[in-house]
Design an enzyme around this catalytic site. Sequence first.
Site, PDB file in Angstrom:
ATOM      1  CG  HIS A   6      -6.112  23.127  40.019  1.00 42.50           C
ATOM      2  ND1 HIS A   6      -5.155  23.098  41.012  1.00 42.50           N
ATOM      3  CD2 HIS A   6      -5.440  23.232  38.857  1.00 42.50           C
ATOM      4  CE1 HIS A   6      -3.960  23.160  40.475  1.00 42.50           C
ATOM      5  NE2 HIS A   6      -4.100  23.248  39.148  1.00 42.50           N
ATOM      6  N   GLY A   9       1.528  19.810  35.296  1.00 40.30           N
ATOM      7  CA  GLY A   9       0.703  20.003  34.114  1.00 40.30           C
ATOM      8  C   GLY A   9      -0.222  18.811  34.020  1.00 40.30           C
ATOM      9  CD  GLU A  46      -2.890  23.006  35.203  1.00 39.18           C
ATOM     10  OE1 GLU A  46      -1.681  23.308  35.234  1.00 39.18           O
ATOM     11  OE2 GLU A  46      -3.580  22.877  36.214  1.00 39.18           O
TER      12      GLU A  46
END
Length: 127
Positions: free
Chosen positions: A10, A23, A86
């Site tokens: 990203h 995360g 993530e």
Amino acid sequence: MAINLYFVRHGQTFLNKYHRIQGLSNAPLTEKGINDGIAAGKRLSNIKFNAAYSSDMQRAIDTAKYILQENQSELTTPKVTTAFREENFGYFEGSDDQSVWHMIGSPKGANTFNEMIDKFSMEKWLI
């Protein structure tokens, strides 16, 4: 039959910009992050995607949309899945990244993320 996979991280988020651990925290893309997604899309514009996938984090969905808007395929949105989510950094979410890597790595003689990876490899740190 050959299958080509393209993985793109990203674009920059506000937490990335200020060197914070991210995360499951879901900070929005910065202007640079938006431009990162558009630039990635331009670099991949000659590749016709048959499918596109994204984690369920909005930053990843948005980045994928910027990539797809530059692509020759008819795809406009990625298929969203938790499979690409993530890691959850728990207590460390939102913390200063250099402090975190020092706290985790210094007992083993590695004070930065790169030192940990160089010295021990990613696989050893994930166990």
